[in-house]
Scaffold this active site. Sequence first.
Site, PDB file in Angstrom:
ATOM      1  N   ASP A 274       0.828  -1.204   0.000  1.00 15.73           N
ATOM      2  CA  ASP A 274       0.000   0.000   0.000  1.00 15.73           C
ATOM      3  C   ASP A 274       0.864   1.255   0.000  1.00 15.73           C
ATOM      4  O   ASP A 274       2.058   1.212   0.290  1.00 15.73           O
ATOM      5  CB  ASP A 274      -0.901  -0.031   1.252  1.00 15.73           C
ATOM      6  CG  ASP A 274      -2.254   0.603   1.004  1.00 15.73           C
ATOM      7  OD1 ASP A 274      -2.356   1.457   0.109  1.00 15.73           O
ATOM      8  OD2 ASP A 274      -3.200   0.254   1.727  1.00 15.73           O
TER       9      ASP A 274
ATOM     10  N   ASP B 170     -10.811   1.917  -3.204  1.00 16.11           N
ATOM     11  CA  ASP B 170     -11.377   1.652  -1.881  1.00 16.11           C
ATOM     12  C   ASP B 170     -12.893   1.669  -1.937  1.00 16.11           C
ATOM     13  O   ASP B 170     -13.563   1.265  -0.989  1.00 16.11           O
ATOM     14  CB  ASP B 170     -10.916   2.719  -0.876  1.00 16.11           C
ATOM     15  CG  ASP B 170      -9.559   2.380  -0.286  1.00 16.11           C
ATOM     16  OD1 ASP B 170      -9.099   1.236  -0.472  1.00 16.11           O
ATOM     17  OD2 ASP B 170      -8.952   3.264   0.355  1.00 16.11           O
TER      18      ASP B 170
HETATM   19  C1  GLA Z   1      -5.797   1.825   2.248  1.00 16.21           C
HETATM   20  C2  GLA Z   1      -6.184   0.666   1.380  1.00 16.21           C
HETATM   21  C3  GLA Z   1      -7.212  -0.180   2.061  1.00 16.21           C
HETATM   22  C4  GLA Z   1      -6.679  -0.660   3.385  1.00 16.21           C
HETATM   23  C5  GLA Z   1      -6.250   0.514   4.215  1.00 16.21           C
HETATM   24  C6  GLA Z   1      -5.539   0.078   5.475  1.00 16.21           C
HETATM   25  O1  GLA Z   1      -6.824   2.743   2.356  1.00 16.21           O
HETATM   26  O2  GLA Z   1      -6.630   1.115   0.141  1.00 16.21           O
HETATM   27  O3  GLA Z   1      -7.579  -1.269   1.259  1.00 16.21           O
HETATM   28  O4  GLA Z   1      -5.599  -1.526   3.153  1.00 16.21           O
HETATM   29  O5  GLA Z   1      -5.369   1.368   3.509  1.00 16.21           O
HETATM   30  O6  GLA Z   1      -5.108   1.140   6.223  1.00 16.21           O
END
Ligand code: GLA
Length: 737
Positions: free
Chosen positions: A480, A550
């Site tokens: 990420d 997301d």
């Molecule tokens: C980001 C990612 C999510 C999740 C969060 C965790 O927003 O896109 O899928 O992994 O971080 O903090």
Amino acid sequence: MAVKYSEQSKEFHLFNGQISYILQILPNGAVGNLYFGKRIRHKEDFSYLLEGGSRSLAVYTKERDYFFSPQYSRMEYPCVGTGDFREPAFELRQENGSRITHFQYSSHRIYKGKEKLEGLPALYVEAEPEAESLEIRLTDEALNLDCILKYSIFRDFPAITRSVNFSNRGEERVVLERVLSASVDFADSAYESVQLSGAWARERSVVVRTLEQGLQGIGSRRGSSSAEQNPFLAIKRPYTNERSGEVYGFSLIYSGNHIEQAEVDTCGMTRVQIGIHPDGFEWPLNRGESFQSPEAVLVYSEQGLNGMSQVFHRLYRTRLVRGYWRDRERPILINNWEATGPEFTEEKLVEIAIKGKELGIELFVLDDGWFGNREDDCRGLGDWYVKNMDKLPGGIQGIAEKINGLGMKFGLWFEPEMVNKDSDLYRSHPDWILCPPERTPSPSRNQYVLDFSRSEVVDYIYRMMEAVLSQAPVSYVKWDMNRYMTECYSRAKKPQDQGKVMHQYILGVYGLYERLIQRFPEILFESCSSGGARYDPGMLYYAPQVWTSDDTDAIERIKIQYGTSYVYPLSTMGAHVSEVPNQQVGRVTPFETRANVAMFGVFGYELDLSRLREEEARIVRSQIMFAKRHRRLIMTGDFYRLSSPFQGNDGAWMVVSEDKREALVGWYRISGIPNGGWIRVKLAGLAPERNYILDSDESVLYGGDELMNVGMVIKERELCNSGGDYSSRIYFLKSEE
Ligand code: GLA
């Protein structure tokens, strides 16, 4: 396919069965573009395409010679300051402050195959006959500086790659201020541009605008390719639609700052450019040093936008994505993020996993919250080891083995590029973040960006990750990157090298990926950046799949996946079913619709499976069976967009197997329509002469020609929500033997 050079006309013709790309060495020694488009037959001399002549106010290169003026010519890699007043492709500052250059053709090299770009992601070939390459060396004699224009043409794709390399053989140090990867001048401006724009949770919306005289463009200065603008720009004819008409797609294999623009000049010529964003970029080049730009991919299609997309899909799926997972079916996963957030217990994780296994899920992914003192998003980033033994008593090894014991693979979340101030890493290395020492770094999500332009920082992170991944059976890593970059300053660099930081940062990211892939070739990487904020071709070279957004709401996802499909194949699009009301938009959609959308991607779940009701569990089990049965088709088939959710109330798309024997159609209705009309959707890509059976009614045979010209009848009673809001249906078609 060939690259031909004619000594007499000084022309290069790159062609394959589908496209031609013709260059000429111009009267001033620079390179001009004579043509890019549909394949034309080769001949020795196309020089009539270099148009010239006297024009008032024109700047020429020789006195009394009124034919050649850079401003009125189609330049291949334009410079500044010598009469071409449009946007330059490069700019460099010399010791005396001048930016004037005079690069002239000095030599060229044609070779079979395609060479790698050191340290950078790029398209590759598996065998020499797949591509042929050309390098044109231009030299500025006064500086002893070479500019090498690199091209490869693919045998099987209407695509050309371009990149540029500057190398300094001279005594003088020059500073590159702008090095774009490609610039193409088109003969007219009857085009519309197409870009993929958006924001967090709304990534890659399709935006079309008519080109006008002047400059129009997009880009990112956020340190990553961004959710706001994807490193992609197409120009298409106004009449071009999804299936027919000319379109030129430009895509940059890069994950950092980028720029894409189209400039229409006074004569109605169009200059399209793509490359690293010049803002904040400065690359000093001392004697013996060179700079390699990222690679741009140029695709031509006369089969409309969908035709262009299919070329990108096949190229990126088979000649950009690499390694162990490229051709393998991807595991169906359950991710705990939306179910538990960072406040999980091992017991809860195992409970979700047990249920997942029972339903047919193959991979359990432990998301954010397992490392350091990560109780919330103010702490822990940077400490990639388990500290809180209450949460994970057996560490990562313990939980991974438990999950493996259930017969599932185990995956883990990292955010390697970031740090919280409340972390062991920051306490011992506060100078490792990007920021000038006398300034206060701006927080975003309470976190700061590690200076990945420094090798010691990257080494340190590598060692931590390597330790976790080698001690525990981890099969998947979600990488990420949850903030944009600010205060981009490296404390380890001299003042004159600060302009290198952003690009070196990305090279640092690529370097870390590469080392991990070499060390753990069978780990499946999924790239993520607050959802899809770094969904770019650069990432795909390392991570075969990307968390698309997301936003897991099914209705929003129709748009997001539709837009994403302009460039990126379904095999790269992470798509999960999540709970309702949806965490991002609060919408309640049927379970079926959530899966019917997610099915057209790399399928998975992101909810608390242990709380499913009996009926829901039954639905999930059958969704997973369906996904497993069809995942190869979805991953490798040709994707057709049938109906745009950006333009109407219905969305539809389909995927057809290469042999055209199988197809899957997804149909989606956004708002229910009272007393609406009958629905027919015209399919695409089928074999017209074959007959197909539809899973909804196996007693009827439909001709491929029928389904594509008359259309497939959608019966409201077959839809999951009886045709009301958010209803949908997936149809499976099979051809008769
Ligand atoms: C980001 C990612 C999510 C999740 C969060 C965790 O927003 O896109 O899928 O992994 O971080 O903090």
